[in-house]
Design a protein around this motif. Structure first.
Motif, short mmCIF file in Angstrom:
data_model
loop_
_atom_site.label_atom_id
_atom_site.label_comp_id
_atom_site.label_asym_id
_atom_site.label_seq_id
_atom_site.Cartn_x
_atom_site.Cartn_y
_atom_site.Cartn_z
N PRO A 1 4.90 -1.42 -9.79
CA PRO A 1 5.11 -1.57 -8.26
C PRO A 1 4.55 -2.90 -7.80
N GLU A 2 3.63 -3.39 -8.47
CA GLU A 2 3.09 -4.74 -8.16
C GLU A 2 4.07 -5.87 -8.17
N ALA A 3 4.76 -5.72 -9.19
CA ALA A 3 6.00 -6.80 -9.36
C ALA A 3 6.57 -6.98 -8.08
N PHE A 4 6.88 -5.70 -7.25
CA PHE A 4 7.71 -5.76 -6.08
C PHE A 4 7.08 -6.64 -5.22
N GLU A 5 5.76 -7.28 -5.27
CA GLU A 5 5.30 -8.05 -4.09
C GLU A 5 6.00 -9.51 -4.11
N TYR A 6 6.71 -9.84 -5.25
CA TYR A 6 7.54 -11.19 -5.21
C TYR A 6 8.68 -11.06 -4.31
N PHE A 7 9.17 -9.94 -4.19
CA PHE A 7 10.36 -9.64 -3.11
C PHE A 7 9.78 -9.62 -1.85
N VAL A 8 8.50 -9.16 -1.47
CA VAL A 8 8.30 -9.02 -0.31
C VAL A 8 7.61 -10.34 0.15
N ARG A 9 7.04 -11.09 -0.56
CA ARG A 9 6.41 -12.45 -0.35
C ARG A 9 7.72 -13.31 -0.12
N THR A 10 8.74 -13.30 -0.75
CA THR A 10 9.81 -14.00 -0.71
C THR A 10 10.72 -13.76 0.63
N TYR A 11 10.93 -12.43 0.86
CA TYR A 11 11.89 -12.06 2.01
C TYR A 11 11.36 -11.39 3.15
N GLN A 12 10.00 -11.29 3.11
CA GLN A 12 9.57 -10.65 4.39
C GLN A 12 9.67 -11.45 5.84
N ARG A 13 9.86 -12.85 5.68
CA ARG A 13 9.90 -13.38 7.02
C ARG A 13 11.46 -13.37 7.50
N LYS A 14 12.19 -13.35 6.56
CA LYS A 14 13.76 -13.47 6.90
C LYS A 14 14.00 -11.99 7.55
N VAL A 15 13.70 -10.98 6.67
CA VAL A 15 13.93 -9.75 7.28
C VAL A 15 13.33 -9.30 8.37
N PHE A 16 12.19 -9.56 8.62
CA PHE A 16 11.62 -9.59 10.00
C PHE A 16 12.29 -10.39 11.30
N ARG A 17 12.45 -11.67 10.66
CA ARG A 17 13.39 -12.48 12.04
C ARG A 17 14.73 -11.67 12.26
N GLY B 1 0.91 -1.07 0.05
CA GLY B 1 -0.04 0.07 -0.03
C GLY B 1 0.96 1.14 0.08
N ARG B 2 1.88 1.30 0.77
CA ARG B 2 2.61 2.30 0.88
C ARG B 2 3.53 2.55 -0.37
N ILE B 3 4.05 1.52 -1.03
CA ILE B 3 4.66 1.60 -2.23
C ILE B 3 3.81 2.04 -3.51
N SER B 4 2.55 1.38 -3.40
CA SER B 4 1.40 1.92 -4.41
C SER B 4 1.30 3.60 -4.09
N ASP B 5 0.99 3.90 -2.85
CA ASP B 5 0.96 5.53 -2.84
C ASP B 5 2.19 6.24 -3.29
N LEU B 6 3.15 5.90 -3.03
CA LEU B 6 4.35 6.67 -3.33
C LEU B 6 4.70 6.70 -4.83
N ALA B 7 4.12 5.49 -5.49
CA ALA B 7 4.23 5.34 -7.05
C ALA B 7 3.23 6.29 -7.63
N ALA B 8 2.15 6.26 -7.06
CA ALA B 8 1.00 7.26 -7.68
C ALA B 8 1.35 8.81 -7.52
N VAL B 9 2.05 8.99 -6.28
CA VAL B 9 2.55 10.38 -6.04
C VAL B 9 3.82 10.74 -7.04
N GLU B 10 4.74 9.81 -7.36
CA GLU B 10 5.59 9.98 -8.25
C GLU B 10 5.12 10.29 -9.71
N ALA B 11 4.09 9.46 -10.21
CA ALA B 11 3.74 9.25 -11.42
C ALA B 11 2.99 10.77 -11.44
N GLU B 12 2.34 11.44 -10.51
CA GLU B 12 1.49 12.43 -10.72
C GLU B 12 2.61 13.56 -11.02
N GLU B 13 3.63 13.69 -10.16
CA GLU B 13 4.55 14.59 -10.08
C GLU B 13 5.40 14.66 -11.41
#
Lengths: 182, 230
Positions: B56-72, A74-86
């Motif tokens: 930006p949605e493509a980034f979800e792959y990295f979040v899914r893959t590494y979020q537990r390791k980073v959190f730990r 969600g945070r990334i999506s918001d930032l991406a939208a702001v950057e695109a708007e800018e």
């Protein structure tokens, strides 16, 4: 019993080895229950702590991870939208949003801008009206402002004015001559 | 002969506890130890290209893959679930913003760990004057109220033993507190995450010798703090 007891550093070194791979085992450790116990006590404490840390992460439910994921994306999506708007508009969305969401800030900004414009206008007008310092002094003398003249200056001024009026007025130049010269 | 038997007993003795504890580095669902796998790196490189291209949605792959390791890793360093959660979110957002700077020379996971360690170091420095690990351990009851609590390790036979376990955990938390942020990161990655010296060096930007030096100094400091546990 072979050899001496392990030092504190050696005990720690067995539990927290710096080097990778298995470390050579001192013969003394193999045969000394006291040293074995000291190593075991420290290692058990460490493993207990490490196990708890692992347990915290493992025990977190799927909801926690999905919620965290939603928050990040969600945070990334918001930032991406702001950057695109800018990129697309000359005025960044966050600027216009922050102004519109704060009426006091908007009015304050407007008032400040008006005050600035007014101030600049006054300064410019004042500067144009004011002559240079020397010219102002001459003008003051010419105007004959009695408040600004000393007594001597006033006498000179009266003399000059009478000469001026004599020259330009109806009286002939004879009037200016001494009696003996008439 | 006696010595050989004794050495074998010690080997067994030293190996046994590690067998009882789950391996920490890659023991969670959805995790593998293949961050250096060429196929995986190729796939991640392709996904990174999509992220850089503005997806930006493509980034979800990295979040899914590494979020537990980073959190730990973060949780082990800060010992507070709520703070670890917030920092983990920040780390991924920072990674997304900096993804254009990622050259792909190291594995994505290594690069991400570096961001994580720097973020934790900054967080620890910011809070240092007012909050300690001991304070955090006490505050965990409140701060982590919205998060599931970890089950305390217990054999279920003795309240005294459970109390002793809690005391040991607190002492280790306090002992870690005396380490500098960098020493703590190096120590945790080596002994809690079981990372290699090379991996730690890549994640911290230190050469092998410096990593070992930090490990040695960290162990010495811990020894002083855990004196009476031995």
């Amino acid at each position: 019993m072979s050899g001496r007891h392990l030092t504190d550093d050696e005990i720690v070194g067995r539990v927290f080895p710096v080097e990778e791979g298995p470390a050579p085992i001192p013969i003394h450790l193999a045969v000394c229950p006291d040293c074995q116990q000291r190593v075991a006590k420290l290692r058990d404490a460490f493993f207990l702590d490490r196990g708890v840390v692992a347990g915290v992460v493992e025990s977190l439910p799927g909801d926690f991870w999905s919620g965290q994921r939603r928050a990040i994306l969600g945070r990334i999506s918001d930032l991406a939208a702001v950057e695109a708007e800018e990129r697309a508009t000359p005025f960044p969305a966050r600027f216009t949003r922050s102004i519109l969401h704060r009426p006091a800030l908007a009015f304050g900004s407007l008032a400040a801008a008006l005050a600035l414009v007014a101030g600049i206008s006054v300064l410019r007008g004042g500067t144009e009206a004011l002559p240079p310092a020397g010219a102002a002094a001459v003008a003051s003398v010419a105007a004959g402002d009695p408040a600004e003249l000393s007594a001597a200056d006033r006498d000179d001024d009266e003399l000059l004015r009478s000469v001026d009026s004599a020259l330009s007025g109806e009286a002939s130049q004879e009037a200016l001559l001494p009696e003996v010269m008439k | 002969m006696t010595n050989a038997v004794g050495a074998a007993r010690v080997l067994e003795f030293e190996a046994a506890p590690r067998g009882r504890i789950p391996t920490l580095a890659n023991d969670l669902p959805g995790e593998t130890s293949q961050s250096t796998d060429p196929q995986r790196r190729e796939r991640e490189s392709e996904i990174l290209g999509r992220v850089r291209a503005g997806d930006p949605e493509a980034f979800e792959y990295f979040v899914r893959t590494y979020q537990r390791k980073v959190f730990r890793l973060v949780y082990t360093l800060v010992r507070n679930a709520a703070e670890a959660d917030a920092l983990t979110q920040d780390i991924f957002v920072k990674a997304w913003r900096a993804v254009g700077d990622f050259k792909g020379e190291a594995a994505f996971e290594t690069w991400l760990n570096r961001i994580a360690i720097n973020a934790v170091r900054d967080a620890v420095r910011r809070r240092k004057p007012v909050v300690s690990f001991a304070d955090l351990a006490a505050a965990e009851e409140i701060d982590g109220a919205d998060l599931p609590r970890a089950a305390e390790p217990t054999d279920g036979t003795s309240p005294e033993r459970d109390a002793f376990s809690r005391q040991i955990r607190r002492r280790i938390g306090e002992a870690l507190e005396v380490l500098s942020p960098r020493q703590r990161a190096v120590f945790v990655m080596k002994h809690y995450e079981e990372r290699s010296i090379a991996e730690i060096g890549a994640a911290t930007g230190l050469d092998d010798g410096t990593v070992k030096s930090h490990l040695f100094r960290a162990a010495r400091k811990l020894r002083q703090k855990l004196e009476d546990l031995r």
